[in-house]
Design an enzyme around this catalytic site. Structure first.
Site, mmCIF file in Angstrom:
data_model
loop_
_atom_site.group_PDB
_atom_site.id
_atom_site.type_symbol
_atom_site.label_atom_id
_atom_site.label_comp_id
_atom_site.label_asym_id
_atom_site.label_seq_id
_atom_site.Cartn_x
_atom_site.Cartn_y
_atom_site.Cartn_z
ATOM 1 C CG HIS A 5 -1.712 -1.256 1.373
ATOM 2 N ND1 HIS A 5 -1.340 -2.267 2.234
ATOM 3 C CD2 HIS A 5 -2.833 -1.683 0.741
ATOM 4 C CE1 HIS A 5 -2.206 -3.264 2.145
ATOM 5 N NE2 HIS A 5 -3.109 -2.944 1.241
ATOM 6 N NE ARG A 44 -4.771 -0.747 -2.786
ATOM 7 C CZ ARG A 44 -5.795 -1.579 -2.917
ATOM 8 N NH1 ARG A 44 -7.034 -1.117 -2.848
ATOM 9 N NH2 ARG A 44 -5.595 -2.876 -3.111
ATOM 10 C CB SER A 91 -13.417 17.002 9.719
ATOM 11 O OG SER A 91 -13.722 15.842 8.966
ATOM 12 C CG ASP A 205 -20.571 17.547 10.573
ATOM 13 O OD1 ASP A 205 -21.382 16.828 11.166
ATOM 14 O OD2 ASP A 205 -19.430 17.166 10.237
#
Length: 239
Positions: A5, A44, A91, A205
């Site tokens: 990866h 990726r 976040s 949010d």
């Protein structure tokens, strides 16, 4: 050597890696805050970069969404590339009314509905906590920058679109500051492989008021969080 990866070599990554979820946010951080930047991973599309901040070698790389994805990248960085410290910069969604949009939250610990850490810990509960010195350095960096950061527990959820709205009431009762999807997994990986980790989030949010930032704002405007992370690394070097 390269892993399935990460197509980098030993020495390509610094011993400290900042990790947002979004690889494009990693690119933005590298281009905005680091000097002498070079790309060290693109497998990726999970972009990784190494550069310097005030002369200090630092890397930044995306980790994707959710505990399974971030666990792969953090494990390989630690075991295959010699990374000692991981700082997730991401976040979160607020559940308490006293936590506001764009507040910075330092994740001292992370609750979770994932079973990943129980699998690691022989079906017992594992206390997924950040490294104390990294928390302290982040708090000190925030104070020096004039940022009123909150310190407390996060909740790392397996489901982004959760059907259990009542769980938010439980989180609020227990003082959880924000909901995200990775911190508990990263803390578990760091503990298992002898590294140190911290999560710093910006509230993107509010689950109660339905206020939210745009995707563009999440990519580019959470600068206080990044500055805290970078300055905390420099403070850690003085210990």
């Amino acid at each position: 050597m390269a892993t399935p990866h990460i197509n980098a070599e030993m020495g390509d990554f610094a011993d400290v890696v900042l990790m947002p979820g979004d690889p494009l946010r990693a690119k933005h951080i590298a281009e905005t805050f680091l000097e002498d930047v070079r790309e060290v991973n693109n497998v990726r599309g999970m972009l990784g970069f190494t550069g310097t901040y005030k002369g200090r070698k630092i890397s930044v790389m995306g980790h994707g969404m959710g505990i399974p994805s971030c666990s792969i990248y953090t494990k390989e960085l630690i075991t295959d590339f010699g990374v000692k410290k991981i700082i997730r910069v991401g976040s979160c969604g607020a559940v308490r009314m006293d936590v506001k949009l764009r507040d910075v939250v330092i994740g001292m610990g992370a609750c979770t509905d994932s079973k990943v850490n129980r699998i690691r810990f022989k079906d017992h509960d594992f206390a997924a906590i950040a490294d104390f010195d990294m928390v302290r350095n982040a708090v000190d960096a925030a104070k020096a920058l004039g940022v009123d950061a909150r310190v407390g527990n996060l909740f790392s959820a397996d489901l982004f679109y959760s059907p259990d709205g009542e769980m938010f009431d439980v989180m609020e009762k227990y003082g959880v500051l924000g909901v995200e999807m990775e911190a508990a997994g990263i803390y578990g990986v760091a503990a298992e492989f002898g590294a140190k980790a911290l999560t710093i989030c910006t509230v993107s949010d509010h689950i109660r008021t339905h206020e939210q930032t745009t995707a563009a704002e999440r990519q580019t405007t959470f600068n206080d969080m990044i500055k805290i992370a970078l300055e905390s690394v420099l403070l850690g070097d003085k210990e």
